[in-house]
Design a protein around this motif. Structure first.
Motif, PDB file in Angstrom:
ATOM      1  N   THR A  93       0.822  -1.213   0.000  1.00 35.43           N
ATOM      2  CA  THR A  93       0.000   0.000   0.000  1.00 35.43           C
ATOM      3  C   THR A  93       0.855   1.261   0.000  1.00 35.43           C
ATOM      4  OG1 THR A  93      -0.144  -0.068   2.414  1.00 35.43           O
ATOM      5  CG2 THR A  93      -1.914  -1.156   1.187  1.00 35.43           C
ATOM      6  N   THR A  94       2.148   1.106  -0.275  1.00 34.33           N
ATOM      7  CA  THR A  94       3.058   2.251  -0.276  1.00 34.33           C
ATOM      8  C   THR A  94       3.522   2.540  -1.694  1.00 34.33           C
ATOM      9  OG1 THR A  94       4.974   0.818   0.107  1.00 34.33           O
ATOM     10  CG2 THR A  94       3.863   1.715   2.058  1.00 34.33           C
ATOM     11  N   GLY A  95       4.278   3.607  -1.830  1.00 30.33           N
ATOM     12  CA  GLY A  95       4.827   3.963  -3.138  1.00 30.33           C
ATOM     13  C   GLY A  95       3.721   4.196  -4.158  1.00 30.33           C
ATOM     14  N   THR A  98      -0.177   3.761  -3.547  1.00 29.05           N
ATOM     15  CA  THR A  98      -1.061   4.711  -2.865  1.00 29.05           C
ATOM     16  C   THR A  98      -2.033   5.349  -3.858  1.00 29.05           C
ATOM     17  OG1 THR A  98       0.482   6.553  -3.134  1.00 29.05           O
ATOM     18  CG2 THR A  98       0.653   5.252  -1.089  1.00 29.05           C
ATOM     19  N   GLN A  99      -1.683   5.304  -5.156  1.00 25.66           N
ATOM     20  CA  GLN A  99      -2.511   5.942  -6.178  1.00 25.66           C
ATOM     21  C   GLN A  99      -3.195   4.959  -7.127  1.00 25.66           C
ATOM     22  OE1 GLN A  99      -2.964   9.314  -6.044  1.00 25.66           O
ATOM     23  NE2 GLN A  99      -1.760   9.058  -4.177  1.00 25.66           N
ATOM     24  N   SER A 100      -2.652   3.736  -7.233  1.00 27.64           N
ATOM     25  CA  SER A 100      -3.175   2.751  -8.178  1.00 27.64           C
ATOM     26  C   SER A 100      -2.940   1.348  -7.640  1.00 27.64           C
ATOM     27  CB  SER A 100      -2.463   2.898  -9.531  1.00 27.64           C
ATOM     28  OG  SER A 100      -2.810   1.843 -10.412  1.00 27.64           O
ATOM     29  N   ARG A 101      -3.950   0.476  -7.809  1.00 28.28           N
ATOM     30  CA  ARG A 101      -3.755  -0.923  -7.413  1.00 28.28           C
ATOM     31  C   ARG A 101      -2.898  -1.662  -8.435  1.00 28.28           C
ATOM     32  NH1 ARG A 101      -9.623  -1.034  -6.549  1.00 28.28           N
ATOM     33  NH2 ARG A 101      -9.806  -2.646  -8.152  1.00 28.28           N
ATOM     34  N   ASN A 102      -2.735  -1.104  -9.618  1.00 23.80           N
ATOM     35  CA  ASN A 102      -2.035  -1.788 -10.701  1.00 23.80           C
ATOM     36  C   ASN A 102      -1.038  -0.865 -11.408  1.00 23.80           C
ATOM     37  OD1 ASN A 102      -3.618  -4.416 -10.792  1.00 23.80           O
ATOM     38  ND2 ASN A 102      -5.241  -2.881 -10.865  1.00 23.80           N
ATOM     39  N   PRO A 103      -0.050  -0.363 -10.694  1.00 31.31           N
ATOM     40  CA  PRO A 103       0.841   0.609 -11.328  1.00 31.31           C
ATOM     41  C   PRO A 103       1.699   0.041 -12.463  1.00 31.31           C
ATOM     42  CG  PRO A 103       1.587   0.097  -9.100  1.00 31.31           C
ATOM     43  CD  PRO A 103       0.247  -0.540  -9.272  1.00 31.31           C
ATOM     44  N   ILE A 104       2.051  -1.238 -12.424  1.00 34.14           N
ATOM     45  CA  ILE A 104       2.826  -1.784 -13.544  1.00 34.14           C
ATOM     46  C   ILE A 104       1.948  -1.828 -14.797  1.00 34.14           C
ATOM     47  CG2 ILE A 104       3.956  -3.842 -14.483  1.00 34.14           C
ATOM     48  CD1 ILE A 104       5.215  -4.323 -11.801  1.00 34.14           C
ATOM     49  N   TYR A 105       0.700  -2.262 -14.643  1.00 32.64           N
ATOM     50  CA  TYR A 105      -0.197  -2.291 -15.799  1.00 32.64           C
ATOM     51  C   TYR A 105      -0.467  -0.879 -16.303  1.00 32.64           C
ATOM     52  CZ  TYR A 105      -0.875  -7.093 -14.322  1.00 32.64           C
ATOM     53  OH  TYR A 105      -0.678  -8.401 -13.955  1.00 32.64           O
ATOM     54  N   LEU A 106      -0.576   0.065 -15.403  1.00 34.88           N
ATOM     55  CA  LEU A 106      -0.726   1.461 -15.799  1.00 34.88           C
ATOM     56  C   LEU A 106       0.503   1.906 -16.588  1.00 34.88           C
ATOM     57  CD1 LEU A 106      -2.258   4.135 -15.735  1.00 34.88           C
ATOM     58  CD2 LEU A 106      -1.260   4.559 -13.467  1.00 34.88           C
ATOM     59  N   GLY A 107       1.693   1.500 -16.140  1.00 36.83           N
ATOM     60  CA  GLY A 107       2.917   1.801 -16.883  1.00 36.83           C
ATOM     61  C   GLY A 107       2.908   1.190 -18.263  1.00 36.83           C
ATOM     62  N   ASP A 108       2.411  -0.062 -18.378  1.00 39.24           N
ATOM     63  CA  ASP A 108       2.291  -0.702 -19.691  1.00 39.24           C
ATOM     64  C   ASP A 108       1.401   0.117 -20.622  1.00 39.24           C
ATOM     65  OD1 ASP A 108       3.871  -2.949 -19.041  1.00 39.24           O
ATOM     66  OD2 ASP A 108       2.136  -4.120 -18.373  1.00 39.24           O
ATOM     67  N   ASP A 154      -8.664  -7.132   4.385  1.00 41.25           N
ATOM     68  CA  ASP A 154      -7.563  -6.180   4.175  1.00 41.25           C
ATOM     69  C   ASP A 154      -7.497  -5.768   2.701  1.00 41.25           C
ATOM     70  OD1 ASP A 154      -6.840  -6.234   6.840  1.00 41.25           O
ATOM     71  OD2 ASP A 154      -5.300  -7.773   6.551  1.00 41.25           O
ATOM     72  N   PHE A 155      -7.652  -6.742   1.802  1.00 31.97           N
ATOM     73  CA  PHE A 155      -7.637  -6.401   0.386  1.00 31.97           C
ATOM     74  C   PHE A 155      -8.884  -5.605   0.015  1.00 31.97           C
ATOM     75  CE2 PHE A 155      -8.900  -7.078  -4.016  1.00 31.97           C
ATOM     76  CZ  PHE A 155      -7.832  -6.448  -4.639  1.00 31.97           C
ATOM     77  N   THR A 156     -10.029  -5.992   0.553  1.00 28.15           N
ATOM     78  CA  THR A 156     -11.271  -5.267   0.257  1.00 28.15           C
ATOM     79  C   THR A 156     -11.146  -3.805   0.667  1.00 28.15           C
ATOM     80  OG1 THR A 156     -12.560  -7.293   0.511  1.00 28.15           O
ATOM     81  CG2 THR A 156     -13.767  -5.213   0.672  1.00 28.15           C
ATOM     82  N   ALA A 157     -10.583  -3.545   1.842  1.00 27.45           N
ATOM     83  CA  ALA A 157     -10.388  -2.167   2.305  1.00 27.45           C
ATOM     84  C   ALA A 157      -9.426  -1.421   1.376  1.00 27.45           C
ATOM     85  CB  ALA A 157      -9.862  -2.161   3.739  1.00 27.45           C
ATOM     86  N   THR A 162      -8.323   2.569  -2.983  1.00 27.88           N
ATOM     87  CA  THR A 162      -7.328   2.782  -4.031  1.00 27.88           C
ATOM     88  C   THR A 162      -7.913   2.379  -5.384  1.00 27.88           C
ATOM     89  OG1 THR A 162      -5.649   2.176  -2.409  1.00 27.88           O
ATOM     90  CG2 THR A 162      -4.955   2.296  -4.711  1.00 27.88           C
ATOM     91  N   PRO A 163      -7.930   3.295  -6.334  1.00 28.32           N
ATOM     92  CA  PRO A 163      -8.510   2.959  -7.643  1.00 28.32           C
ATOM     93  C   PRO A 163      -7.681   1.901  -8.383  1.00 28.32           C
ATOM     94  CG  PRO A 163      -7.532   5.148  -7.691  1.00 28.32           C
ATOM     95  CD  PRO A 163      -7.432   4.666  -6.286  1.00 28.32           C
TER      96      PRO A 163
END
Length: 166
Positions: A93-95, A98-108, A154-157, A162-163
């Protein structure tokens, strides 16, 4: 595919199958990048070419790559697998998480968008939603099902605050 079926495809995957090793987002990204290149190369009348497009495309590609590298570093810091089809050890939940649940896919997606802009391949903009759908169905949905199974509330929360993308 139902959520239960998606979870079953993730169980017991500490040892990846050959299919799982080749069915990874970087290969899908490479395929889509080749389609963008082919469209720009073989349908040049449907492209635009000017310096601002190349500069803008390069910046978007660099942002996508930097986001992926940052995310991989965070995965390593938390000692959890980066590769799809492997069971995660922790909810991060860091780095960038904090803004995206899927930042690597967003990077792709950013790399693909940057390539479309770089090449000025206007019809290839249609590939972006298709790529997002493939990522969601083949990777994100099963990963989220696995996270929900392994980490429950924990994941549901985390998912509620987090979008998925941004």
């Amino acid at each position: 595919m139902t959520e239960e079926m998606q979870m079953n495809t993730w169980r017991g995957t500490d040892r990846m199958t050959v299919r799982q090793m080749i069915d990874v987002p970087p290969l899908w990204l490479a395929l889509f990048l080749m389609l963008v290149w082919a469209q720009a190369r073989y349908l040049p009348l449907l492209t635009f070419d000017f310096d601002l497009a190349r500069t803008t495309g390069a910046v978007i590609i660099c942002l996508g790559i930097l986001l992926m590298l940052w995310t991989i570093a965070v995965f390593r810091l938390h000692q959890t697998p980066v590769m799809p089809h492997q069971t995660p050890q922790h909810i991060i939940t860091t780095g960038p998480f904090t803004q995206s649940r899927n930042p690597i896919y967003l990077g792709d997606v950013l790399v693909l968008l940057g390539a479309v802009v770089w090449f000025g391949a206007v019809p290839s903009f249609a590939l972006i939603p298709l790529f997002v759908i493939i990522l969601k169905r083949r990777f994100i949905a099963p990963e989220e099902a696995c996270m929900k199974e392994n980490f429950g509330p924990d994941f549901t929360a985390f998912a509620q605050k987090t979008p998925r993308w941004i």
